[in-house]
Design an enzyme around this catalytic site. Structure first.
Site, PDB file in Angstrom:
ATOM      1  N   GLY A  64      10.646  -3.334  -9.297  1.00  0.00           N
ATOM      2  CA  GLY A  64      10.884  -1.895  -9.327  1.00  0.00           C
ATOM      3  C   GLY A  64      10.424  -1.199  -8.048  1.00  0.00           C
ATOM      4  N   THR A  70       0.854  -1.183   0.000  1.00  0.00           N
ATOM      5  CA  THR A  70       0.000   0.000   0.000  1.00  0.00           C
ATOM      6  C   THR A  70       0.890   1.232   0.000  1.00  0.00           C
ATOM      7  OG1 THR A  70      -1.763   1.184   1.120  1.00  0.00           O
ATOM      8  CG2 THR A  70      -0.352  -0.154   2.528  1.00  0.00           C
ATOM      9  N   HIS A  71       0.524   2.190  -0.864  1.00  0.00           N
ATOM     10  CA  HIS A  71       1.380   3.363  -1.102  1.00  0.00           C
ATOM     11  C   HIS A  71       0.530   4.630  -1.019  1.00  0.00           C
ATOM     12  CE1 HIS A  71       4.804   5.539  -2.677  1.00  0.00           C
ATOM     13  NE2 HIS A  71       3.964   6.176  -3.482  1.00  0.00           N
TER      14      HIS A  71
HETATM   15  C1  GAR Z   1       1.120   4.312   4.900  1.00  0.00           C
HETATM   16  O1  GAR Z   1       0.578   5.539   4.484  1.00  0.00           O
HETATM   17  C2  GAR Z   1       1.806   3.610   3.740  1.00  0.00           C
HETATM   18  O2  GAR Z   1       1.185   3.807   2.529  1.00  0.00           O
HETATM   19  C3  GAR Z   1       3.158   4.273   3.758  1.00  0.00           C
HETATM   20  O3  GAR Z   1       3.488   4.316   5.112  1.00  0.00           O
HETATM   21  C4  GAR Z   1       2.283   4.529   5.868  1.00  0.00           C
HETATM   22  C5  GAR Z   1       2.268   3.537   7.000  1.00  0.00           C
HETATM   23  O4  GAR Z   1       1.292   3.853   7.934  1.00  0.00           O
HETATM   24  N1  GAR Z   1       4.083   3.519   2.995  1.00  0.00           N
HETATM   25  C6  GAR Z   1       4.986   4.091   2.205  1.00  0.00           C
HETATM   26  O5  GAR Z   1       5.173   5.291   2.136  1.00  0.00           O
HETATM   27  C7  GAR Z   1       5.810   3.108   1.395  1.00  0.00           C
HETATM   28  N2  GAR Z   1       6.452   3.784   0.317  1.00  0.00           N
HETATM   29  P1  GAR Z   1       0.953   2.872   9.139  1.00  0.00           P
HETATM   30  O6  GAR Z   1       2.287   2.453   9.769  1.00  0.00           O
HETATM   31  O7  GAR Z   1       0.146   3.693  10.066  1.00  0.00           O
HETATM   32  O8  GAR Z   1       0.202   1.699   8.564  1.00  0.00           O
END
Ligand code: GAR
Length: 213
Positions: free
Chosen positions: A158, A123-124
């Site tokens: 990637g 999830t991004h």
């Molecule tokens: C989320 O928004 C996720 O998409 C991001 O870190 C956060 C984690 O939140 N991931 C990235 O940026 C990966 N490139 P959480 O620890 O509260 O689930």
């Protein structure tokens, strides 16, 4: 009866580096009757990840594969392949149907990806292919976009380039900070991730080239 039904649920190993609110959304969802997947273990690259505390509270097994133990951060070339092999083994020990990278801030290597082909999702916090990488919310805000959002995708070799499973948009407010925007994205992201996991556990991944049906 309940135990029988729960044995049929798809097994998830969730990887976290941060606070783990996406993990928590999955833990909350699996408490719903009929939810078709359950978290069976939580892994991290950091022993201080808040997500591990959530996992322990839920009485789930956890594991940490620390890149520092493979020379990361030492100023020398680190053994990324060795780290990835150990991570793959730790994941495999829990016999997952799916691996969910939920705020895991490391690129997965070739062993994890080849041992679990098209079974690792991420999830991004941006609308890929815009703003890949570790600073997506900051980058989107700096760019001045009016709409951003979140993406759940299959992980390939990637950086955030794998086939897109689902996306949701979030409007950027004029006074947004990285923190306020990320918080609004995460509210949408948690629901999206739960919906995607439910769909994968129910119908599998129907991949047609880059396209997910
Ligand atoms: C989320 O928004 C996720 O998409 C991001 O870190 C956060 C984690 O939140 N991931 C990235 O940026 C990966 N490139 P959480 O620890 O509260 O689930």
């Amino acid at each position: 009866m309940v135990a029988e039904a729960q044995r049929d649920r798809d097994r998830l190993v969730v990887l976290v580096s941060g606070t783990g609110t996406n993990l928590q959304a999955l833990l909350d969802a699996q408490a719903r009757p009929g939810f078709p997947a359950e978290v069976v273990a939580v892994g991290s690259d950091r022993s201080d990840a808040g997500g591990l505390i959530r996992a322990e509270r839920a009485e789930l097994p956890t594991f940490v594969v620390d890149p520092a133990e493979f020379g990361a951060g030492s100023g020398k070339v680190w053994d990324r392949a060795g780290w990835d092999r150990l991570l793959a083994a730790r994941i495999a020990a829990h016999q997952p149907d799916w691996i969910v990278s939920a705020g895991f801030m490391r690129l997965l290597g070739s062993t994890v990806l080849s041992d679990f082909p098209n079974l690792v999702i991420n999830t991004h916090p941006a609308l890929l292919p815009a703003f890949p990488g570790a600073h997506a919310v900051h980058d989107a805000l700096e760019y001045g976009v009016k709409v951003t959002g979140c993406t759940v995708h299959v992980i390939d070799a990637g950086v955030d380039t794998g086939p897109i499973i689902a996306q949701e948009a979030v409007t950027v407010a004029g006074d947004d900070t990285v923190e306020s925007l990320h918080e609004r994205i995460k509210q949408v992201e948690r629901e999206l991730l739960v919906a995607v996991v439910e769909r994968l556990a129910t119908s599998g991944l129907n991949l047609n080239g880059r396209k997910v049906d």
